[in-house]
Design a protein around this motif. Structure first.
Motif, mmCIF file in Angstrom:
data_model
loop_
_atom_site.group_PDB
_atom_site.id
_atom_site.type_symbol
_atom_site.label_atom_id
_atom_site.label_comp_id
_atom_site.label_asym_id
_atom_site.label_seq_id
_atom_site.Cartn_x
_atom_site.Cartn_y
_atom_site.Cartn_z
ATOM 1 N N PHE A 292 0.825 -1.209 0.000
ATOM 2 C CA PHE A 292 0.000 0.000 0.000
ATOM 3 C C PHE A 292 0.859 1.259 0.000
ATOM 4 O O PHE A 292 2.033 1.237 0.371
ATOM 5 N N ILE A 293 0.247 2.336 -0.437
ATOM 6 C CA ILE A 293 0.881 3.658 -0.420
ATOM 7 C C ILE A 293 0.499 4.342 0.886
ATOM 8 O O ILE A 293 -0.685 4.464 1.221
ATOM 9 N N ASN A 302 2.336 16.404 0.236
ATOM 10 C CA ASN A 302 3.198 17.185 -0.642
ATOM 11 C C ASN A 302 3.154 16.615 -2.057
ATOM 12 O O ASN A 302 2.543 15.578 -2.312
ATOM 13 N N ALA A 303 3.813 17.300 -2.977
ATOM 14 C CA ALA A 303 3.692 16.931 -4.390
ATOM 15 C C ALA A 303 4.895 16.176 -4.923
ATOM 16 O O ALA A 303 5.021 16.002 -6.133
ATOM 17 N N ASN A 304 5.764 15.717 -4.038
ATOM 18 C CA ASN A 304 6.969 15.054 -4.559
ATOM 19 C C ASN A 304 7.274 13.699 -3.935
ATOM 20 O O ASN A 304 8.264 13.074 -4.303
ATOM 21 N N THR A 305 6.441 13.222 -3.001
ATOM 22 C CA THR A 305 6.797 12.037 -2.218
ATOM 23 C C THR A 305 5.797 10.906 -2.411
ATOM 24 O O THR A 305 4.589 11.112 -2.324
ATOM 25 N N ILE A 306 6.323 9.703 -2.655
ATOM 26 C CA ILE A 306 5.533 8.475 -2.697
ATOM 27 C C ILE A 306 6.191 7.495 -1.723
ATOM 28 O O ILE A 306 7.375 7.181 -1.849
ATOM 29 N N TYR A 307 5.427 7.020 -0.760
ATOM 30 C CA TYR A 307 5.953 6.154 0.293
ATOM 31 C C TYR A 307 5.191 4.836 0.256
ATOM 32 O O TYR A 307 3.973 4.800 0.440
ATOM 33 N N LEU A 308 5.890 3.747 -0.003
ATOM 34 C CA LEU A 308 5.276 2.435 -0.145
ATOM 35 C C LEU A 308 5.632 1.515 1.009
ATOM 36 O O LEU A 308 6.730 1.603 1.560
#
Length: 388
Positions: A292-293, A302-308
């Motif tokens: 999952f994210i 924010n507009a720059n981070t994806i954390y999985l």
């Protein structure tokens, strides 16, 4: 074509950013400032002029009023320590104890102050977050009002791991109902949220770090209200109005101005957010039911981070796979001597200890384009599919 750094794809901008082009161009072409800005000769005055020019630029950029002073330091860790320990020391010198409040998901330079403050008899309280990384303002107000001691609240505007953005407008209510002092950790805000220049001036202090947006490493700055009670952490010749002694890092200070000017000229929040969302949506298409994210349903991110989180897959193995594919990514966990530690932030959000060892963070440049995001997503998914 996607821009490469040292022939690699760099997706770790929340950790640090490469030098801005304007800073790199200034080094070989500029008149590097070597003289001590405290000296009264012409070379010293020139260095001082560049520092003052940067101060004026920051005051205008962030629309500061006359109640704020600026001091430069080596970065976020020193800035936070200066303000929090300085606040405690000021009261300790008057035989008073303070109450310091922060969240369970704050950066380590905040989180790890607890033992030292308590050693001197100060009180430290921590408030929690929900599964999306959101905090409860009622809990914060209640915690503050439980103590009669002078209280300092640390408020993290943008979280470095999950990218969750807290609303600065909440500070007005907190201040009104508690009259506490407020420090804002603004380190991850610049270039990553839409209104990063719009500060809530009800707060007493803000701290930023230059290497997060293209300035040199070893330089940061804090805005502090004139009536905020704190003692300087670094004692010496009394530079910077006594807030931080030591010869100023003139080149580093001026790199702040150069990097921010470039960022303001090139940033486009809507395009960055569009590009990030595209990568995220492409990743989601290949995730299995367990992966999952993080914080996908938070009120603001924010507009720059994806954390999985990819349960059952250790972060160090995942990072190594990306590394071999020429992609630099990071994890919410700390890896040392082959041991993967669970992310404290994820655990505070309710993720179990084992899954908190299985996190991957992608953080992108402020000028990420949709064209680049299409190339990036293909490369990221190629590696992810091996583990899903």
């Amino acid at each position: 074509m996607a821009r490469l750094i040292n022939n690699r794809y760099y997706f770790d901008y929340n950790a640090t950013s490469p030098l801005a082009d304007s800073v790199k161009d200034w080094f070989p072409n500029g008149d590097l400032l070597f003289a001590n800005p405290s000296s009264i000769h012409s070379s010293g005055k020139k260095s001082k002029r560049f520092i003052n020019e940067t101060k004026k630029y920051l005051e205008k950029l962030f629309s500061l009023d006359s109640t704020f002073r600026i001091f430069f330091h080596s970065g976020a860790s020193e800035g936070v320590n200066s303000l929090v320990k300085g606040f405690a020391q000021k009261s300790f010198a008057a035989n008073k104890k303070v109450h310091f409040i922060h969240s369970h998901v704050d950066h380590s330079c905040v989180f790890n102050l607890k033992d030292e403050l308590e050693l001197y008899g100060h009180e430290v309280s921590r408030f929690g977050v929900d599964a999306n990384g959101e905090y409860d303002i009622e809990e914060v107000i209640s915690l503050i009002n439980k103590s009669s001691a002078p209280t300092l609240l640390n408020f993290t505007w943008v979280n470095n791991e999950n990218g969750v953005v807290w609303n600065l407008e909440d500070l007005s209510r907190i201040k009104k109902e508690t009259n506490c002092y407020i420090h804002v950790d603004a380190v991850q805000s610049i270039g990553k949220i839409e209104e990063w220049k719009k500060l809530n001036l009800i707060a007493d202090a803000y701290t930023f770090s230059g290497h997060k947006f293209g300035a040199m490493k070893g330089i940061g700055f804090s805005f502090v209200k004139e009536d905020f009670p704190f003692c300087s952490l670094i004692r010496g010749g009394g530079q910077q109005e006594g807030m931080r002694s030591g010869t100023e890092n003139t080149n580093g200070i001026y790199s702040l101005k150069l990097a921010l000017e470039e960022l303001c000229e090139r940033e486009n929040f809507s395009k960055l957010n569009e590009a990030k969302i595209f990568i995220e949506s492409e990743i989601e298409k290949v995730l299995d039911s367990k992966a999952f994210i993080v914080s996908k349903n938070a009120k603001s991110r924010n507009a720059n981070t994806i954390y999985l989180v990819i349960p059952g897959k250790k972060a160090d193995i995942l990072i190594t796979a990306f590394d071999l594919a020429r992609m630099d990514v990071s994890s919410g966990s700390a890896c040392s001597s082959g041991a993967v530690l669970p992310s404290r932030v994820l655990q505070a959000m309710g993720v179990n200890e084992e899954d908190a060892k299985s996190a991957l963070r992608f953080s992108f440049a402020y000028d990420l384009s949709l064209e680049e995001s299409k190339e990036y997503s293909e490369k990221i998914i190629t590696v992810l599919k091996r583990f899903l």
